[in-house]
Design a protein around this motif. Sequence first.
Motif, mmCIF file in Angstrom:
data_model
loop_
_atom_site.group_PDB
_atom_site.id
_atom_site.type_symbol
_atom_site.label_atom_id
_atom_site.label_comp_id
_atom_site.label_asym_id
_atom_site.label_seq_id
_atom_site.Cartn_x
_atom_site.Cartn_y
_atom_site.Cartn_z
ATOM 1 N N ALA A 7 0.844 -1.192 0.000
ATOM 2 C CA ALA A 7 0.000 0.000 0.000
ATOM 3 C C ALA A 7 0.880 1.242 0.000
ATOM 4 O O ALA A 7 1.959 1.259 0.596
ATOM 5 C CB ALA A 7 -0.904 0.002 1.224
ATOM 6 N N THR A 28 -4.389 9.279 -0.003
ATOM 7 C CA THR A 28 -5.617 9.759 -0.635
ATOM 8 C C THR A 28 -5.401 10.016 -2.122
ATOM 9 O O THR A 28 -6.213 9.616 -2.959
ATOM 10 C CB THR A 28 -6.102 11.048 0.055
ATOM 11 O OG1 THR A 28 -6.300 10.770 1.444
ATOM 12 C CG2 THR A 28 -7.383 11.570 -0.559
ATOM 13 N N GLY A 31 -5.176 6.741 -3.866
ATOM 14 C CA GLY A 31 -6.115 5.755 -3.369
ATOM 15 C C GLY A 31 -7.316 5.458 -4.234
ATOM 16 O O GLY A 31 -8.107 4.580 -3.906
ATOM 17 N N ASP A 32 -7.488 6.162 -5.339
ATOM 18 C CA ASP A 32 -8.693 5.973 -6.135
ATOM 19 C C ASP A 32 -8.340 5.805 -7.606
ATOM 20 O O ASP A 32 -7.794 6.716 -8.219
ATOM 21 C CB ASP A 32 -9.623 7.175 -5.951
ATOM 22 C CG ASP A 32 -10.980 6.980 -6.593
ATOM 23 O OD1 ASP A 32 -11.412 5.822 -6.758
ATOM 24 O OD2 ASP A 32 -11.611 7.998 -6.943
ATOM 25 N N GLY A 33 -8.617 4.651 -8.158
ATOM 26 C CA GLY A 33 -8.375 4.405 -9.576
ATOM 27 C C GLY A 33 -6.933 3.998 -9.850
ATOM 28 O O GLY A 33 -6.157 3.727 -8.933
ATOM 29 N N ARG A 34 -6.604 3.942 -11.122
ATOM 30 C CA ARG A 34 -5.248 3.570 -11.527
ATOM 31 C C ARG A 34 -4.440 4.844 -11.751
ATOM 32 O O ARG A 34 -4.837 5.736 -12.497
ATOM 33 C CB ARG A 34 -5.256 2.730 -12.798
ATOM 34 C CG ARG A 34 -3.832 2.343 -13.194
ATOM 35 C CD ARG A 34 -3.765 1.252 -14.215
ATOM 36 N NE ARG A 34 -3.975 -0.034 -13.571
ATOM 37 C CZ ARG A 34 -4.749 -0.997 -14.073
ATOM 38 N NH1 ARG A 34 -5.381 -0.823 -15.207
ATOM 39 N NH2 ARG A 34 -4.879 -2.144 -13.430
ATOM 40 N N ASN A 69 -6.174 6.844 -14.610
ATOM 41 C CA ASN A 69 -6.944 8.016 -14.197
ATOM 42 C C ASN A 69 -6.079 9.250 -13.982
ATOM 43 O O ASN A 69 -6.542 10.372 -14.208
ATOM 44 C CB ASN A 69 -7.705 7.721 -12.901
ATOM 45 C CG ASN A 69 -8.611 6.534 -13.041
ATOM 46 O OD1 ASN A 69 -8.221 5.427 -12.689
ATOM 47 N ND2 ASN A 69 -9.794 6.727 -13.585
ATOM 48 N N LYS A 132 -3.015 0.909 -8.219
ATOM 49 C CA LYS A 132 -4.471 0.828 -8.369
ATOM 50 C C LYS A 132 -5.112 0.833 -6.988
ATOM 51 O O LYS A 132 -4.806 -0.019 -6.153
ATOM 52 C CB LYS A 132 -4.894 -0.409 -9.135
ATOM 53 C CG LYS A 132 -6.393 -0.439 -9.351
ATOM 54 C CD LYS A 132 -6.811 -1.327 -10.456
ATOM 55 C CE LYS A 132 -8.306 -1.125 -10.670
ATOM 56 N NZ LYS A 132 -8.842 -2.117 -11.561
ATOM 57 N N ASP A 133 -5.965 1.821 -6.791
ATOM 58 C CA ASP A 133 -6.679 1.974 -5.518
ATOM 59 C C ASP A 133 -5.730 1.926 -4.322
ATOM 60 O O ASP A 133 -6.017 1.304 -3.299
ATOM 61 C CB ASP A 133 -7.782 0.925 -5.391
ATOM 62 C CG ASP A 133 -8.846 1.068 -6.481
ATOM 63 O OD1 ASP A 133 -9.092 2.205 -6.924
ATOM 64 O OD2 ASP A 133 -9.419 0.037 -6.892
ATOM 65 N N GLY A 134 -4.583 2.579 -4.467
ATOM 66 C CA GLY A 134 -3.624 2.706 -3.377
ATOM 67 C C GLY A 134 -2.668 1.543 -3.200
ATOM 68 O O GLY A 134 -1.819 1.573 -2.319
ATOM 69 N N ILE A 135 -2.779 0.517 -4.035
ATOM 70 C CA ILE A 135 -1.917 -0.664 -3.944
ATOM 71 C C ILE A 135 -1.018 -0.726 -5.176
ATOM 72 O O ILE A 135 -1.490 -0.579 -6.308
ATOM 73 C CB ILE A 135 -2.757 -1.967 -3.853
ATOM 74 C CG1 ILE A 135 -3.750 -1.900 -2.687
ATOM 75 C CG2 ILE A 135 -1.852 -3.192 -3.758
ATOM 76 C CD1 ILE A 135 -3.125 -1.756 -1.307
ATOM 77 N N GLU A 137 0.824 -2.088 -8.174
ATOM 78 C CA GLU A 137 0.696 -3.215 -9.099
ATOM 79 C C GLU A 137 2.044 -3.589 -9.704
ATOM 80 O O GLU A 137 2.270 -4.751 -10.026
ATOM 81 C CB GLU A 137 -0.276 -2.885 -10.234
ATOM 82 C CG GLU A 137 -1.714 -2.730 -9.795
ATOM 83 C CD GLU A 137 -2.640 -2.503 -10.959
ATOM 84 O OE1 GLU A 137 -3.521 -3.355 -11.175
ATOM 85 O OE2 GLU A 137 -2.501 -1.477 -11.666
#
Length: 165
Positions: A7, A28, A31-34, A69, A132-135, A137
């Motif tokens: 994360a 934040t 944290g949202d989307g790629r 994004n 992606k979403d804070g993680i 890849e």
Amino acid sequence: MIQQGDAIPSVAVKLVNKSGVIDGDSATIFGDGRVILFTVPGAFTPTCHNNHLPGYVSAGEALRTKGVNRIICMTVNDHHVVSAWADASEALGVVEFIADGNATLTKALGLDKDMSGGGMGTRAIRSALVIKDGIVEAVFTEDQPGQVTSSGAPAIVEFLESMPS
């Protein structure tokens, strides 16, 4: 160093975008989307200014069609320098920037390097992360100074094309 599956840590940062300079939190922001985060040793430095950043500006639409994004460039410079670089490069609108003046996020990600020998102090290594979403890849780093291959926009587009839909 941050790795796939980790994360993004929560660190106070200065985000530079079309709205100006905004105080934010890294968890934040990512944290949202790629999101593609690419890190460079310094604003206005030759490889960063002439090669790394322009590649992402040129590939902005291609990255968006692959589900990205946001594209964010992070450098260990103060927000005044980063704002000037964003304006001079005409990247705003395609790329946002994180001014990590004290290298706080850079160190938290393990992407810091001591470049004191060249008079630059602590800087970010040249890298790119797909988040992606804070993680995280994927993480791509460069082996040679002045090189933009695995962390450049073409390599990231290729990586995203290879991912299952």
